[in-house]
Design an enzyme around this catalytic site. Structure first.
Site, PDB file in Angstrom:
ATOM      1  N   ASN A 146      -2.058   9.475   9.449  1.00 52.11           N
ATOM      2  CA  ASN A 146      -1.928   8.458  10.503  1.00 52.11           C
ATOM      3  C   ASN A 146      -1.096   7.252  10.078  1.00 52.11           C
ATOM      4  O   ASN A 146      -0.331   6.703  10.877  1.00 52.11           O
ATOM      5  CB  ASN A 146      -3.313   8.022  10.989  1.00 52.11           C
ATOM      6  CG  ASN A 146      -4.145   7.375   9.886  1.00 52.11           C
ATOM      7  OD1 ASN A 146      -4.038   7.728   8.713  1.00 52.11           O
ATOM      8  ND2 ASN A 146      -4.979   6.430  10.263  1.00 52.11           N
ATOM      9  N   GLY A 222      -9.538   9.884   4.482  1.00 48.67           N
ATOM     10  CA  GLY A 222      -9.598  11.009   5.402  1.00 48.67           C
ATOM     11  C   GLY A 222     -10.958  11.085   6.063  1.00 48.67           C
ATOM     12  O   GLY A 222     -11.727  10.121   6.059  1.00 48.67           O
ATOM     13  N   THR A 226     -14.617  15.878   4.486  1.00 49.86           N
ATOM     14  CA  THR A 226     -13.773  16.158   3.320  1.00 49.86           C
ATOM     15  C   THR A 226     -14.078  15.180   2.197  1.00 49.86           C
ATOM     16  O   THR A 226     -14.082  15.552   1.010  1.00 49.86           O
ATOM     17  CB  THR A 226     -12.289  16.086   3.701  1.00 49.86           C
ATOM     18  OG1 THR A 226     -12.042  16.920   4.832  1.00 49.86           O
ATOM     19  CG2 THR A 226     -11.410  16.530   2.552  1.00 49.86           C
ATOM     20  N   GLU A 244     -12.246   6.210   1.540  1.00 46.63           N
ATOM     21  CA  GLU A 244     -12.141   5.510   2.834  1.00 46.63           C
ATOM     22  C   GLU A 244     -12.180   6.601   3.884  1.00 46.63           C
ATOM     23  O   GLU A 244     -11.205   7.329   4.072  1.00 46.63           O
ATOM     24  CB  GLU A 244     -10.856   4.679   2.892  1.00 46.63           C
ATOM     25  CG  GLU A 244     -10.866   3.652   4.015  1.00 46.63           C
ATOM     26  CD  GLU A 244     -10.361   4.211   5.329  1.00 46.63           C
ATOM     27  OE1 GLU A 244     -11.219   4.617   6.146  1.00 46.63           O
ATOM     28  OE2 GLU A 244      -9.143   4.243   5.531  1.00 46.63           O
ATOM     29  N   CYS A 278      -7.994   4.286  11.529  1.00 51.84           N
ATOM     30  CA  CYS A 278      -9.392   4.271  11.082  1.00 51.84           C
ATOM     31  C   CYS A 278     -10.153   3.084  11.658  1.00 51.84           C
ATOM     32  O   CYS A 278     -11.310   3.206  12.051  1.00 51.84           O
ATOM     33  CB  CYS A 278      -9.452   4.226   9.559  1.00 51.84           C
ATOM     34  SG  CYS A 278      -8.756   5.681   8.756  1.00 51.84           S
ATOM     35  N   GLU A 457     -10.083  -0.922  -1.318  1.00 47.58           N
ATOM     36  CA  GLU A 457      -8.643  -0.956  -1.480  1.00 47.58           C
ATOM     37  C   GLU A 457      -8.161  -2.352  -1.085  1.00 47.58           C
ATOM     38  O   GLU A 457      -8.839  -3.070  -0.350  1.00 47.58           O
ATOM     39  CB  GLU A 457      -7.970   0.123  -0.636  1.00 47.58           C
ATOM     40  CG  GLU A 457      -8.386   1.516  -1.076  1.00 47.58           C
ATOM     41  CD  GLU A 457      -7.608   2.626  -0.405  1.00 47.58           C
ATOM     42  OE1 GLU A 457      -6.869   3.333  -1.113  1.00 47.58           O
ATOM     43  OE2 GLU A 457      -7.768   2.796   0.816  1.00 47.58           O
TER      44      GLU A 457
END
Length: 476
Positions: A146, A222, A226, A244, A278, A457
């Site tokens: 994205n 993601g 996952t 994240e 997100c 982050e």
């Protein structure tokens, strides 16, 4: 376009390739190597071989390389943005902003190069202690589709400036911009092997990276399912992990909010990048006393959005990036219509304009009267659907906003400082905006709680994710 291992463009060991298509037209843009486990081994070996030399260079030397890379990226912003729009679908103006954001992240961490130092600690009765900050070694960065350029910057800038070497796995839908940006680092003077890129599917390339005994840290962005798999595999090797994992961000609109500003914030916060962000506004809770007026303002703004190919200068919202997301959005809307679980105020269908049938287009959609068990409120909806829920007051809004497994971002829109403070204290999220939503600066830490992941982050905090603390005791 080829993978980059040890400073060279290489084919996959298996010789296979896969195609990258424009989500607005279905046209083939480029073919890239289908990476294998063997390719991952080569990339990790290259990063491992380059580590000692890169780690022993000064932070200022490393900053010089990052600064030159940022400079080159800015000089080629238009070409990079064109490529990003081709493979991802977002409008050119958003793509240019993302390349600018990538460069800004690099420059920010260049400015932090002088902060990579330990502490001096007097220990009464036992002399002194010193702490050293040491890089971890080989790190892996797994990038989503994205925001591929920006999130690449978020991961590799603190990693490289800290003295680590990296192996990057781009998303299979959007590897071209990542490969091009990686080549820019070589032009900027980054030594061979310090940054390597392996393209291919997550179940092969991603899993191989996470399992590699030489990889000491994984930074993954993601979906939550996952991410849990990444955490499980990483735990076996006691690896450092930053996750994240997305979110279902609520936006709370109080009855004293500036409704014009709030409607504009919801419009951008939900439909930027076709809703594929997100921290997008994914659930809207509005005080019932102002709901009718607010919804009318938001509806008017949605109807002014122009859908189209991101390469067209007048486009304000492009297509969804891939068929999976497109089918998912259509399924959600079909379910609303079939089960009568909401009122579609505007949108709700595939648009009809020239060549729209060639791409993954869907109208920006506003839905009211959404029940509490709606999938629109329970799932992370990556797409241009915005559910509106009316509430009687702040306590109800906060309670419903927190009723989710996610906790990435949230926003509260009010002129009342007490309400703003209550939102900040009680909303379960890693980042909370007041009278704004979506904007994230590299200077501030970013990450979530609950199933939105862990670790941070951006900001100085991101450096600690890539550094080990070594303590030295000195008896005097």
């Amino acid at each position: 376009m080829k993978m980059q291992i040890n400073g060279k463009a290489v084919e996959a060991c298996g010789g296979e390739v896969f195609g990258i298509k424009n989500p607005a037209t279905g046209e083939l843009i480029e073919q890239v190597p289908h990476g294998t486990e063997e390719d991952v081994v080569f990339a990790v070996e290259a990063a491992s071989s380059a580590f000692a030399s890169w780690a022993s260079s000064s932070p200022q030397q490393r900053a010089g390389v990052l600064y030159r890379a940022a400079e080159i990226a800015r000089q080629r912003k238009d070409q990079l943005a064109f490529l990003l729009t081709q493979e991802q679908g977002k409008p050119l103006v958003e793509a240019r902003n993302e390349i600018e954001g990538f460069a800004h992240v690099l420059e920010y961490y260049c400015g932090l190069a002088g902060n990579l130092k330990g502490d001096f600690i007097p220990v009464p009765g036992n002399g002194y202690a010193f702490t050293l900050k040491k890089p971890l070694g080989v790190c892996a960065a797994i990038i989503p589709w994205n925001m591929p350029a920006l999130i690449m910057g978020w991961k590799i800038a603190p990693g490289l400036i800290s003295g680590n070497t990296l192996v990057l796995k781009p998303a299979s839908n959007t590897p071209l911009t990542n490969l091009t940006l990686a080549s820019i680092f070589g032009e900027a003077g980054l030594p061979a092997g310090v940054l390597n890129v392996v393209t291919g599917p997550g179940e092969i390339v991603g899993e191989s990276l996470v399992r590699s005994p030489e990889v000491r840290k994984i930074s993954f962005t993601g979906e939550a399912r996952t991410g849990k798999r990444v955490a499980e595999l990483a735990a076996c090797g006691m690896k450092r992990v930053t996750l994240e994992l997305g979110g279902s961000d609520p936006m709370l609109v109080c009855d004293d909010a500036d409704l014009e500003s709030a409607a504009a914030g919801a419009l951008r916060g939900r439909f930027y990048n076709c809703g594929q962000t997100c921290t997008a506004v994914k659930r809207l809770y509005v005080f019932e006393s102002v709901a009718e007026e607010f919804i009318k303002k938001l509806e008017a703004g949605i109807k002014n959005l122009k859908l189209g190919n991101g390469l067209d200068k007048n486009t304000s919202m492009g297509p969804l990036n891939n068929r999976t997301q497109w089918e998912y959005v259509k399924e959600l809307v079909a379910e609303i219509k079939e089960k009568d679980t909401g009122k579609i105020i505007t949108g709700g269908k595939v648009p009809e304009f020239k060549d729209s049938e060639k791409g993954y287009f869907f109208e920006p959609t506003l839905v009211s009267d959404v029940p509490g068990d709606s999938r629109l409120l329970r799932e992370e909806v990556f797409g241009p659907l915005l559910p509106v829920v009316t509430v009687k007051g702040l306590d109800e809004a906060i309670g419903k906003a927190n009723n989710t497994c996610y906790g990435l971002g949230a926003s509260i829109w009010t002129k009342n400082i007490d309400r703003a403070r209550a939102g900040c204290e009680q909303l379960n999220a890693g980042i909370i905006w007041i009278n704004q939503h979506l904007k994230i600066a590299p200077e501030v830490p970013f990450g979530g709680v609950k199933e939105s992941g862990f670790g941070r982050e951006n900001g100085p905090e991101a450096l600690s994710e890539y550094l080990e603390t070594k303590t030295i005791m000195l008896k005097t």
